[in-house]
Design a protein around this motif. Structure first.
Motif, PDB file in Angstrom:
ATOM      1  N   SER A  89       0.831  -1.210   0.000  1.00  0.00           N
ATOM      2  CA  SER A  89       0.000   0.000   0.000  1.00  0.00           C
ATOM      3  C   SER A  89       0.859   1.250   0.000  1.00  0.00           C
ATOM      4  N   ALA A  90       0.193   2.383  -0.274  1.00  0.00           N
ATOM      5  CA  ALA A  90       0.839   3.690  -0.194  1.00  0.00           C
ATOM      6  C   ALA A  90      -0.168   4.703   0.317  1.00  0.00           C
ATOM      7  N   SER A  91       0.329   5.693   1.060  1.00  0.00           N
ATOM      8  CA  SER A  91      -0.524   6.786   1.538  1.00  0.00           C
ATOM      9  C   SER A  91       0.330   8.012   1.765  1.00  0.00           C
ATOM     10  N   PHE A  92      -0.284   9.177   1.595  1.00  0.00           N
ATOM     11  CA  PHE A  92       0.385  10.458   1.795  1.00  0.00           C
ATOM     12  C   PHE A  92      -0.158  11.125   3.052  1.00  0.00           C
ATOM     13  N   ALA A  93       0.736  11.682   3.868  1.00  0.00           N
ATOM     14  CA  ALA A  93       0.335  12.406   5.078  1.00  0.00           C
ATOM     15  C   ALA A  93       1.511  13.263   5.533  1.00  0.00           C
ATOM     16  N   ASP A  94       1.203  14.396   6.127  1.00  0.00           N
ATOM     17  CA  ASP A  94       2.235  15.293   6.659  1.00  0.00           C
ATOM     18  C   ASP A  94       2.557  14.851   8.080  1.00  0.00           C
ATOM     19  N   GLY A  96      -2.999  -2.299   4.617  1.00  0.00           N
ATOM     20  CA  GLY A  96      -3.516  -0.938   4.659  1.00  0.00           C
ATOM     21  C   GLY A  96      -3.162  -0.208   5.950  1.00  0.00           C
ATOM     22  N   VAL A  97      -3.326   1.116   5.922  1.00  0.00           N
ATOM     23  CA  VAL A  97      -3.019   1.946   7.083  1.00  0.00           C
ATOM     24  C   VAL A  97      -4.146   2.946   7.317  1.00  0.00           C
ATOM     25  N   ALA A  98      -4.124   3.547   8.500  1.00  0.00           N
ATOM     26  CA  ALA A  98      -5.060   4.625   8.841  1.00  0.00           C
ATOM     27  C   ALA A  98      -4.281   5.744   9.505  1.00  0.00           C
ATOM     28  N   TRP A  99      -4.665   6.997   9.207  1.00  0.00           N
ATOM     29  CA  TRP A  99      -4.029   8.183   9.778  1.00  0.00           C
ATOM     30  C   TRP A  99      -5.053   8.979  10.580  1.00  0.00           C
ATOM     31  N   GLY A 100      -4.616   9.596  11.674  1.00  0.00           N
ATOM     32  CA  GLY A 100      -5.487  10.473  12.443  1.00  0.00           C
ATOM     33  C   GLY A 100      -4.833  10.905  13.744  1.00  0.00           C
TER      34      GLY A 100
END
Length: 598
Positions: free
Chosen positions: A156-161, A206-210
């Motif tokens: 997977s890939a995800s973008f986040a600061d 998968g991942v989750a951001w928060g």
């Protein structure tokens, strides 16, 4: 089994366990193949099948939805999984695709995840690829940016600061160590996974951001799938001969599940792993997707986890009632402990026959013969949240019985003000005449008619009507024309970039959330118009499968446009509002959250 005599009792137990696992897989696969063949409407009279009728009868009032594959014409030459398929689960499971504005120019750029042609000898030719969006045309900047991850087996890939410096960093999960690429802000990235403490060597998905603890920093949850080790529990020789078409290496039940990871952001560029401490490691679940989302409307981000062949999990964030970060497992109580093979996960307040309540509904994709699921949220008289299975009511179940669903997204194809649904399908069953290839399946482009969903893919263009071994799916208005396009990863195939060419009278409003990611992820965004049903989305919560949608949110306004109001409840509970008239774009701004002191 005469050769088992003379070996230890423990070894005999291990071998018998493998034998029963293979027999179980054979039976399960036989059922799946039987259902798949018996329901193949290309070989049978569709009038005998309710599901086939639901799929192929398109009502007269349906819009003329059209999608055109423009990947090659737009400069994208990505091909997933070159080489010969070796019949192991990691290569059949991946991979995903992610949209993110890495250069801050307002156009979503595209990151495509890959697997090596030869896992023993990975090369730059098989690496992940980053394509910069230059006004709808794409340029491969992977090598200059330094984000290829040539040694990885990508999922997977995800973008986040993650460091709060205002630009988008990149997190990539692998069958093997995960990578964190920190954006320098000059078009290049540093790989800092080990230094940050997030380079888990498990098979991650998968991942989750928060900002789960509301301390002003973005936290990370990582799904780990299987303790996948081909050197353990080898099948005896005669079993390999008897069941050579069904290798145990393709059965997730053959392997235990590793614990998931919850990385709490320390605010200094490093993370602390606290999943077991908080009771959210979900160690019995073979996890593929997760989302941080305020499921009960109390202002705190909860956690929902999709598990394959093990029960899904819902963890309520109790921090609003406690003096510290705390979760409670409400999976069974809320009716969401789904034990099927869950892959993709999408979130929106769909409403439909019931008035939208502002709370997230859950759509989940499943394996063949299991049907996809749609769980609609309801608040009980006691004030608690429960989920009711509305899959059949909206005709989302029968159509998916003979497919394997993966990536998904709630989007409005025709901009009529109702959330439609895109689903990427592709079997994990091998072709009968070529075990080296998996069976392709049609996409679903499910138009929301108000009381039911109708698949429009047969009439949506030649590529949309074709069959693919699809996996990841990510939505974005990449060309800035006000409608939503789709990027889809094809397992061992060329990426699809489906441009939305629907001739619709509908107009749209694009909502840009100008705020730190600690506020943006999990924000509830509601668009209200006079005499129209409110539309509510949850930023960053619609996680698809191994993928990430564009950060901007597109809302359909119907033909008239008219006046509108946008209400945003940020992840820390604060509110912002904007109002205007007609179609276009609105920017809703929030200040940086105050760092918590506890």
């Amino acid at each position: 089994m005469r050769h088992l005599k003379g070996v230890s009792k423990r070894v005999r137990k291990i071998w018998w366990s493998v034998v029963w696992t293979v027999l179980g897989l054979a039976a399960l696969s036989a059922v799946g193949i039987w259902i798949d063949r018996s329901r193949d409407t290309d070989l049978a009279d569709a009038s005998d099948s309710v599901s086939a009728s639901l799929r192929h009868v398109i009502p007269d009032d349906a819009p003329r939805v059209r999608f055109l594959d423009v990947a090659a014409a737009s400069g994208i030459d990505f091909f997933h999984g070159r080489g010969v398929r070796s019949r192991i689960l990691p290569e059949d499971t991946g991979s995903g695709v992610a949209w993110g504005d890495v250069d801050g120019d307002g156009d979503p750029d595209l990151y495509c995840v890959n697997i090596p042609a030869d896992p023993e000898r990975p090369s730059d030719a098989d690496s992940n690829r980053l394509y910069r969006n230059d006004g709808g045309r794409f340029v491969d900047i992977t090598d200059a940016a330094g984000v290829g991850d040539a040694g990885g087996f990508g999922m997977s890939a995800s973008f986040a600061d993650i460091d709060g410096d205002g630009d988008q960093d990149l997190y990539v999960t692998n069958w093997g160590p995960n990578r964190l690429f920190r954006n320098r802000g000059d078009g290049t990235f540093d790989e800092v996974g080990a230094a940050a403490g997030v380079d888990d060597p498990s098979w991650s998905a998968g991942v989750a951001w928060g900002d789960v603890d509301r301390d002003g920093d973005l936290d990370l949850y990582v799904c780990n799938y299987l303790d996948y080790d081909l050197s353990v529990g080898a099948v005896p020789t005669e079993m390999e001969t008897t069941w050579e078409e069904i290798p145990f290496a393709l059965n997730p039940n053959s392997f235990d599940s590793p614990p998931n990871r919850f990385y709490r952001n320390r605010g200094d560029g490093t993370f602390e792993e606290v999943a077991a401490e908080l009771g959210v490691d979900n160690s019995e679940g073979r996890s593929l997707a997760a989302t941080f989302c305020d499921l009960d409307g109390d202002g705190w981000l909860d956690l929902y986890v999709n598990n394959d062949v093990s029960a899904n999990a819902l963890f309520r964030n109790r921090s609003g009632e406690a003096s510290t970060l705390a979760f409670i497992d409400l999976s069974a109580m809320t009716g969401t402990a789904d034990p099927r093979g869950s892959m993709g996960l999408s979130v929106a307040d769909v409403g439909g026959r019931d008035e939208p309540d502002g709370l997230p509904d859950l759509f989940i994709t499943h394996w063949v013969a299991q049907e996809n699921a749609f769980y609609q949220s309801f608040r009980t008289s006691a004030g608690h949240i429960e989920y009711r299975d509305r899959t059949r009511r909206y005709r989302l179940g029968e159509i998916s019985t003979d497919t394997v669903g993966w990536g998904c997204a709630f989007v409005d194809f025709d901009l009529d003000g109702r959330f439609d649904l895109a689903v990427a399908n592709g079997s994990t069953l091998e072709l009968a005449d070529d075990p080296g290839r998996l069976k392709p399946e049609p996409l679903f482009l499910l138009w929301n008619r108000g009381e039911q969903f109708v698949d429009l893919s047969p009439n949506a263009g030649p590529v949309a009507a074709s069959k693919h071994v699809a996996r990841g799916l990510a939505a974005a208005d990449y060309d800035g024309d006000g409608d939503v396009d789709l990027a889809i990863t094809v397992n061992r195939g060329a990426l699809l970039l489906l441009r939305n060419d629907t001739a619709s009278a509908g107009r749209s409003l694009t909502v840009e959330l100008s705020a730190p990611d600690a506020l943006r992820f999990g924000a509830r965004v509601c668009v209200r118009r006079e005499a129209a049903v409110p539309q509510t989305r949850f930023a960053g919560c619609d996680v698809s499968y191994l993928s990430m949608h564009e950060r901007n949110l597109v809302f359909g306004l119907g033909a008239d446009g008219g006046a509108w109001e946008v209400e945003v409840q940020w992840a820390d509970g604060r509110m912002s509002r904007a109002e205007g008239k007609g179609s276009g774009r609105v920017v809703v701004t929030a200040e940086a959250p105050t760092r918590a002191t506890r």
